[in-house]
Structure formats: structure tokens, C-alpha cells
Design an enzyme around this catalytic site. Structure first.
Site, short mmCIF file in Angstrom:
data_model
loop_
_atom_site.label_atom_id
_atom_site.label_comp_id
_atom_site.label_asym_id
_atom_site.label_seq_id
_atom_site.Cartn_x
_atom_site.Cartn_y
_atom_site.Cartn_z
N GLY A 135 11.01 -3.73 5.91
CA GLY A 135 11.27 -5.04 6.51
C GLY A 135 11.58 -4.80 7.97
N SER A 188 9.18 2.49 4.72
CA SER A 188 9.13 1.80 6.02
C SER A 188 10.51 1.78 6.69
CB SER A 188 8.53 0.41 5.82
OG SER A 188 8.23 -0.19 7.04
N ALA A 189 11.13 0.63 6.87
CA ALA A 189 12.47 0.58 7.49
C ALA A 189 13.47 1.45 6.70
CB ALA A 189 12.98 -0.85 7.56
N GLU A 244 0.24 5.54 6.81
CA GLU A 244 0.39 4.79 5.55
C GLU A 244 -0.30 5.54 4.41
OE1 GLU A 244 -1.16 0.94 6.50
OE2 GLU A 244 0.66 0.34 7.56
#
Lengths: 235, 235
Positions: free
Chosen positions: B90, B122-123, B194
Site C-alpha cells: 500500500g 511491497s510497502a 515484481e
């Protein structure tokens, strides 16, 4: 009367530094032969000297000499005495950090309100908004605050980029990021595409350049506005 | 012994939430039937409840129940008692701000050092590095600090993206941004594409997935490393 030219970018893909703005800059800085350049955003980490040289070369073509703010012993006094100001792009975190370190924000706001003409490109435009919370930059340093000059009653997103519908990358689009911004903040955001700028004259704020801009308001669907439109009511 | 799975993304372009990691997650969270989910990064600004539901649905497929950290009265105690942790992606600024607000960073570091298995995407991966200064996110809130967990002795750049040589956009490439980071910081940065992740087991740090990663060290040219390589000496 406030006079600002708030540009999305300094350079277009096919162009050279500031060339697409030069005709307007002649008018913006009319009768001024020396301006103060704020090189603090250091694009690519280049030195203040190298960055100032680049700005000076571009402005020399319209008969204006550029002095780097780092060349003055007292930056606050330098801003107070400036006949015009240009803040170049680079990293907004680095720029804002330096502005706070040298305690320059109030002085800048004050001389801009007094009518000293200001040019910002990219990071230098970002700081004209209420906060730097809609910058695209990487947070490589930690500024004491994200609050910026507030010369316009909204935030700026420079280098605004439409979603790439062919991309397989899962990172957020610009629109998604600005919508997330509005989960935590209420002021409007003006997404300025490369080649667009805002011309501020007192209470008048006009979109210039050849492109539309994209406006994001709290709890509204984003919408496009055409070049030439006035954004005086946006707040 | 530390056990972390630090993933670039939760979701691949062609896939569903966490699906490409599931076989590894079965092993990572072996013999664990309940984990605590940290939903604070709120992708797209969704609620903690909605985000936890999404994580729970994915983990249910391997027999694991997910409880959202926001559902506990005392988040510090909840982390201390967790059998496993997952921090979702996020906005990194929103995530780090909430972690500081709830005073959770020391507790998280402590239980991770004690060997409680951790998954970040991710975050949630960004915060495993020394600082969040190489996040790609928009600074929509102002956290009290950019310092993060430091579970690995370098910074992470998730969703690492190669320059698009066809682009006419003048915004900085990811590589340019990380090079700017190294004008102000000295720790290495691991650019995780990714589909890649780092598997940390005690002092061992291995690149997993099908892709290479790109390593940025201070005052060195960036270089590629192949999947399977150990990054134990990178600091």
C-alpha cells in the site's frame, strides 16, 4: 500583485532546457536583468554550481543573468533583495529540506506576495502548492515538514502522467496515488502534464500551454480542464 | 533465527493475490494456523477490515487464519504473541506513520529477531530495510521518522522497474532516483523486480523467484545478480 509561472517540467522530450517557455519568460521577467536561482533540488545530485551554470546559460539567451542562492553569504537577504526568483526541479525532498534548513519559506512567501516574479519548474512548482505531499519524488532525505509555500490554494502534481494501459507493472498509477492522497487530505490537486503551466497574476490562476490538465477534488471524480481555463475558484 | 520473506509485490500482472508465493508460504508458515496481518498501508485507501478480509481469503487456501492487527485492543501485545506476521503493501508513508503512532517498531524487530516468521510485500518489504527512503510511494502523510526495521543491512526498492527506453516522459527513471539517493545516503539498495523476493534465514539472504535483481552500491556502477544468489555480504 503575485506573479508566478508554475511549470510542470523544465524540459520537453524533444526540446532543450526551458526553451518552450522562453517567449513567456521574456514577458514574465520583463525589465529584469538578474534573477536569483534556487538550485537546492539538485537533479541527479549535481552540484549547486553546475545547476546554476545550466540555468544561467538558458537565461542568458534572453539577456538575464542568474545568480545561485548558494553564492550569497546570507540567503534570506538574497531572497529579500531579489528582482526575480527561479526554483529549478530535481528532488522535492532535498529542496524542501534545504529551504527549511536555511529558514527561507516565510521570506519566499512574503516576496512572492509583494509581486516579485517567480518561476518554478517541477520540484520548484511543487513547493508553490499547500504541501509537497503530491510530489513524485523519492524521499531520499527527511525534511522537517511537508508544508510548502501555499502560493496557490491547492496542491500541484507536476509531470502528471496518464495511466499506461499496456503496462504489466503492478505499481500504482498516478491517479491511484492522488486518490490515496485524498483519503488523508482534502485540498484539490492539479495534475500538470509536461508542457503545461499555471500563470498566476494576483487572484487569477490560468492554465497555459497546449494540453489539458487533470483536476482532483476531494470526494469528486477527477476531471479534465482545457488550456486557457481559469482556476480561480479551485480551493 | 530470523525468518523473513521479503517480496517485491503481492500480485503479478497475470495472477491473483499472493498466488505465486503460496507454495513457499506453506513452508514459511509451516505448522502455524494463525498469523497477524498489519493492514496499515491501506492500498487505494481501503479500510483495515476490507484489507484483512482479502489477506484472510488468500491464506485460508493454505489453512491459515489471518487476524488484522487493528482488531486487537493492544497492538504491541498482539505482535508479541503472534505466531507469524504479514505486512501488506500500500502506501509506505501511511504504514510507517501508523507503526510509529502505535510504537510498534521495536517490538516488531524484537520478535523477528526471535524467529517469528515474517512476510512482507511491497510497502511491507520496504520497512524491512534500514530506512523507507527508497520507497516509490507518494508522501501523502508525514511520518515521525523514515527509519524502519533494519532486518537486512540495506534498503529495498520494491516493484523495481527498468527504464522504458521508448518513453517521452521526462520524470526520473527508477535508476536515476536511486542514484540520487546515493548522493545523500551510503547503504546499498536492492531493486527487487515484481516476482522476486528475498528469503532471509538467520544471516543468510537469498534472492528467489525467476528474475535477476539490480544492486546499487554507494559509488559503484549498479549491477545485476541472478536468482539463487546469496546477498549475505551486502552491507
Amino acid at each position: 500583485m503575485k506573479q508566478l509561472l508554475i511549470a510542470s517540467t523544465s524540459t520537453l522530450h524533444s526540446g532543450s532546457y526551458l526553451d518552450y517557455l522562453m517567449e513567456d519568460l521574456k514577458i514574465h521577467f520583463k525589465n529584469i536583468n538578474e534573477i536569483v536561482f534556487i538550485p537546492y533540488a539538485r537533479p541527479g545530485g549535481i552540484s549547486h554550481d553546475a545547476y546554476t551554470k545550466k540555468a544561467n546559460e538558458a537565461f542568458n539567451t534572453i539577456g538575464i543573468t542568474v545568480k545561485g542562492l548558494h553564492q550569497f553569504e546570507n540567503p534570506i537577504e538574497a531572497i529579500k533583495n531579489a528582482k526575480g526568483i527561479f526554483t529549478g526541479g530535481g528532488n522535492t525532498f532535498v529542496l524542501v529540506n534545504a529551504l527549511y534548513k536555511h529558514n527561507l519559506l516565510n521570506t519566499l512567501t512574503s516576496i512572492i506576495n509583494d509581486g516579485i516574479p517567480y518561476l518554478g519548474t517541477s520540484a520548484g512548482s511543487n513547493i508553490c502548492g499547500l504541501t509537497m505531499r503530491t510530489t513524485n519524488d523519492m524521499p531520499i532525505v527527511y525534511p522537517p515538514n511537508f508544508k510548502t509555500l501555499g502560493c496557490v490554494p491547492f496542491n500541484i502534481n507536476p509531470h502528471y502522467l496518464d495511466p499506461d494501459t499496456n503496462s504489466k507493472h503492478m505499481g500504482e498509477t498516478r491517479e491511484t496515488r492522488i486518490k490515496e492522497f485524498h483519503k488523508f487530505n482534502t485540498q484539490p490537486v492539479v495534475g500538470l502534464r509536461e508542457g503545461s503551466w499555471l500563470e498566476v497574476k494576483g487572484a487569477s490562476i490560468q492554465l497555459k500551454g497546449t494540453l489539458n490538465a487533470r483536476i482532483f477534488e476531494y470526494e469528486k471524480e477527477p476531471y479534465e480542464v482545457e488550456t486557457g481555463i481559469f482556476l480561480n475558484e479551485l480551493k
